[in-house]
Scaffold this active site. Sequence first.
Site, PDB file in Angstrom:
ATOM      1  N   LYS A 169       0.816  -1.220   0.000  1.00 34.47           N
ATOM      2  CA  LYS A 169       0.000   0.000   0.000  1.00 34.47           C
ATOM      3  C   LYS A 169       0.850   1.270   0.000  1.00 34.47           C
ATOM      4  O   LYS A 169       0.389   2.333  -0.452  1.00 34.47           O
ATOM      5  CB  LYS A 169      -0.920   0.004   1.217  1.00 34.47           C
ATOM      6  CG  LYS A 169      -1.930  -1.136   1.287  1.00 34.47           C
ATOM      7  CD  LYS A 169      -3.088  -0.913   0.344  1.00 34.47           C
ATOM      8  CE  LYS A 169      -4.208  -1.903   0.601  1.00 34.47           C
ATOM      9  NZ  LYS A 169      -5.375  -1.666  -0.265  1.00 34.47           N
ATOM     10  N   SER A 182       2.321  -9.962   0.841  1.00 30.82           N
ATOM     11  CA  SER A 182       2.311  -8.562   1.255  1.00 30.82           C
ATOM     12  C   SER A 182       1.347  -8.383   2.406  1.00 30.82           C
ATOM     13  O   SER A 182       0.171  -8.716   2.296  1.00 30.82           O
ATOM     14  CB  SER A 182       1.910  -7.648   0.103  1.00 30.82           C
ATOM     15  OG  SER A 182       1.925  -6.302   0.529  1.00 30.82           O
TER      16      SER A 182
END
Length: 313
Positions: free
Chosen positions: A55, A302
């Site tokens: 992000k 992730s």
Amino acid sequence: MTTRINRAAIERTYGLITPYIRVTPVVETSGADFGLGAFPLAVKLELFQHAGSFKTRGAFANLLTRAIPAAGVVAASGGNHGAAVAYAAMRLGVKARIFVPTVSSPAKISRIRGYGADLVVTGDRYADALAASQVWTVESGALPVHAFDQEETLLGQGTLALELGRQAPDLDTLLVSVGGGGLIGGIAAWCGGRPRVIGVEPEAAPTLTRALEAGKPVDAPAGGVAADSLAPRRVGELMFPIAQAHIARVLLVSDAAIRQAQDALWATLRVVAEPGGAAAFSALCSDAYVPAPGERVGVVVSGGNTTAVDFDR
């Protein structure tokens, strides 16, 4: 607008955000190390990114390319996007207010506070936090930074695929987790079908599966063990045409499979991934995806914002 989410734009974005992000490592291993078939396996460890997830790429893409008012920025998040925006705002000296739901993990809440953002915990799910953030946007004049349905966000997330292509250039298949679709949308826009991109999402939050069935983004259930990162109400409008054009298929995995993947990543690689971060890998562990002999497989891991290696905490 999706025509602007392309390789040239992703490459330009990468040039802008490179001074602020980490080039995260790739571990070259074999499926056999995990008790699977002996296929080449490249694990992209994006959980080592600043703020713990991919992000951060999209956050910097937004803050470096859009005009930021005196009121600063505002974001709604299950946790990781909020941490990323808070981190980017801290690095760039920008005010940030972050809205997260009560389902957000203590680790993510702690990250956001640690980066100095104004944190508001409200509602049960991401959609509730998003609604509250939209009210604040109107009241304050702050710039909204959407977690996935924003051109700059998709371009930022697409830089992961650019980077991975340099590190592991001969992949046949890339497994990517799906929440709102920002990551897989950006990746698919860069890859354009090569390597083949396969989405993986929780059975309890089948946002892209439902959208592809309906031919458009629609509301889907939003629950499960990865609800703080992979359970928005629906996928983004911007990523959906990209998904239709360039995502080969979408697989559903159970909460048990995600937990199994967390354990496997820790036992074999000593990698501590949160549930959303391990979701793509769970497709291999649970045999939801079985590679062909010799197939070169990549997996994006992730999301490292969890509290400990005791995954039941």
